[in-house]
Design an enzyme around this catalytic site. Structure first.
Site, PDB file in Angstrom:
ATOM      1  N   ILE A  48      -2.749 -45.808 -48.422  1.00 37.14           N
ATOM      2  CA  ILE A  48      -3.383 -46.266 -47.013  1.00 37.14           C
ATOM      3  C   ILE A  48      -3.942 -44.243 -46.889  1.00 37.14           C
ATOM      4  O   ILE A  48      -3.604 -43.748 -46.758  1.00 37.14           O
ATOM      5  CB  ILE A  48      -2.910 -46.515 -46.150  1.00 37.14           C
ATOM      6  CG1 ILE A  48      -1.931 -47.816 -46.332  1.00 37.14           C
ATOM      7  CG2 ILE A  48      -3.731 -47.001 -44.742  1.00 37.14           C
ATOM      8  CD1 ILE A  48      -2.770 -48.445 -46.652  1.00 37.14           C
ATOM      9  N   PHE A  49      -6.055 -44.400 -46.791  1.00 41.30           N
ATOM     10  CA  PHE A  49      -6.279 -43.105 -46.547  1.00 41.30           C
ATOM     11  C   PHE A  49      -6.146 -42.536 -44.935  1.00 41.30           C
ATOM     12  O   PHE A  49      -6.961 -43.577 -44.424  1.00 41.30           O
ATOM     13  CB  PHE A  49      -7.118 -42.911 -46.689  1.00 41.30           C
ATOM     14  CG  PHE A  49      -7.824 -41.531 -46.399  1.00 41.30           C
ATOM     15  CD1 PHE A  49      -7.987 -40.733 -47.055  1.00 41.30           C
ATOM     16  CD2 PHE A  49      -9.066 -42.038 -46.315  1.00 41.30           C
ATOM     17  CE1 PHE A  49      -8.070 -39.017 -47.143  1.00 41.30           C
ATOM     18  CE2 PHE A  49      -9.290 -40.283 -45.989  1.00 41.30           C
ATOM     19  CZ  PHE A  49      -8.840 -38.774 -46.221  1.00 41.30           C
ATOM     20  N   GLY A  50      -5.799 -42.099 -44.343  1.00 38.73           N
ATOM     21  CA  GLY A  50      -5.763 -41.696 -42.902  1.00 38.73           C
ATOM     22  C   GLY A  50      -6.949 -40.357 -42.814  1.00 38.73           C
ATOM     23  O   GLY A  50      -6.428 -39.362 -43.186  1.00 38.73           O
ATOM     24  N   GLU A 126      -5.842 -51.965 -37.051  1.00 37.05           N
ATOM     25  CA  GLU A 126      -7.361 -51.251 -37.178  1.00 37.05           C
ATOM     26  C   GLU A 126      -8.280 -52.346 -37.453  1.00 37.05           C
ATOM     27  O   GLU A 126      -9.698 -52.319 -37.018  1.00 37.05           O
ATOM     28  CB  GLU A 126      -7.242 -50.692 -38.232  1.00 37.05           C
ATOM     29  CG  GLU A 126      -6.667 -49.704 -38.457  1.00 37.05           C
ATOM     30  CD  GLU A 126      -6.436 -48.470 -37.186  1.00 37.05           C
ATOM     31  OE1 GLU A 126      -8.184 -48.463 -37.730  1.00 37.05           O
ATOM     32  OE2 GLU A 126      -6.146 -47.879 -37.455  1.00 37.05           O
TER      33      GLU A 126
END
Length: 218
Positions: A48-50, A126
């Protein structure tokens, strides 16, 4: 159970009944999840990209995390927030990942045995309104490239605000507050988190400096 959400729905999907905002998804989040999973690269770890609140409040357990950079998307403090950092009458702002440029952030690898459950919990946070365009992005890290899921926002979305002049931004930072705090607090927390990670975001730093000059924060 009420989710701790940082992002709000499209304007048309946000209604106020008896003083409480209600949400009707414009796109089916479950169908979007199924499509996103079908597009996931096969036989690879789930990353996951934050880029903002997913760094300072990820709300999932990661088996590994790395600093990462994506190209073709950038972090922008240009997404309207009508519930969590503002109200329908006085919208606030949060960050979004929008097309153009590049963005440094954090990638998180989910433990394979918990990946599906963690992803679905994250999806509820999200994507409860279906506002984002989930994408699998190539992320460059010091230990090689990984493919990570990121929640991006189209510039055609009604929640994308484009450019704001400084006076308008100061007004939002001064007054906008939602159920999870103020837009100002969100901006300051994001800036502090990026600094702790060694990430320079000149636009975010400029906006914090603008708030400081206006006497909104130390």
């Amino acid at each position: 159970m009420q989710q701790a959400l940082d992002y709000d729905p499209e304007p048309a999907s946000c209604a106020v009944e008896s003083g409480v905002a209600s949400v009707v998804p414009l796109r089916d989040p479950q169908q979007m999840l199924e499509r996103t999973l079908a597009e996931r690269p096969a036989r690879r770890d789930l990353w996951i990209f934050g880029y903002a609140s997913l760094i300072w409040r990820p709300e999932f357990e990661a088996a590994e995390q790395r600093l990462a950079r994506v190209h073709g998307q950038h972090r922008a403090f240009r997404m309207r927030s009508r519930i969590n950092r503002g109200t329908p009458e006085r919208p606030g702002l949060v960050c979004a990942l929008v097309p153009g440029g590049s963005c440094s952030g954090m990638v998180y690898r989910l433990e394979p045995s918990r990946a599906d459950a963690e992803l679905r919990r994250l999806w509820d946070r999200e994507m409860f309104s279906g506002v984002y365009d989930p994408k699998w992005l190539q992320c460059q890290t010091a230990h090689g490239q990984v493919t990570a899921l990121a929640f991006t926002l189209s510039k055609r979305s009604p929640n994308y605000i484009g450019e704001l002049d400084d006076d308008t931004l100061i007004g939002i930072l001064r007054h906008a507050r939602g159920r999870f705090g103020s837009t100002l607090d969100y901006l300051v927390e994001t800036a502090a988190c990026l600094r702790r990670c060694g990430i320079r975001d000149l636009a975010i730093e400029r906006q914090v400096a603008l708030a400081q000059r206006a006497g909104l924060t130390a």
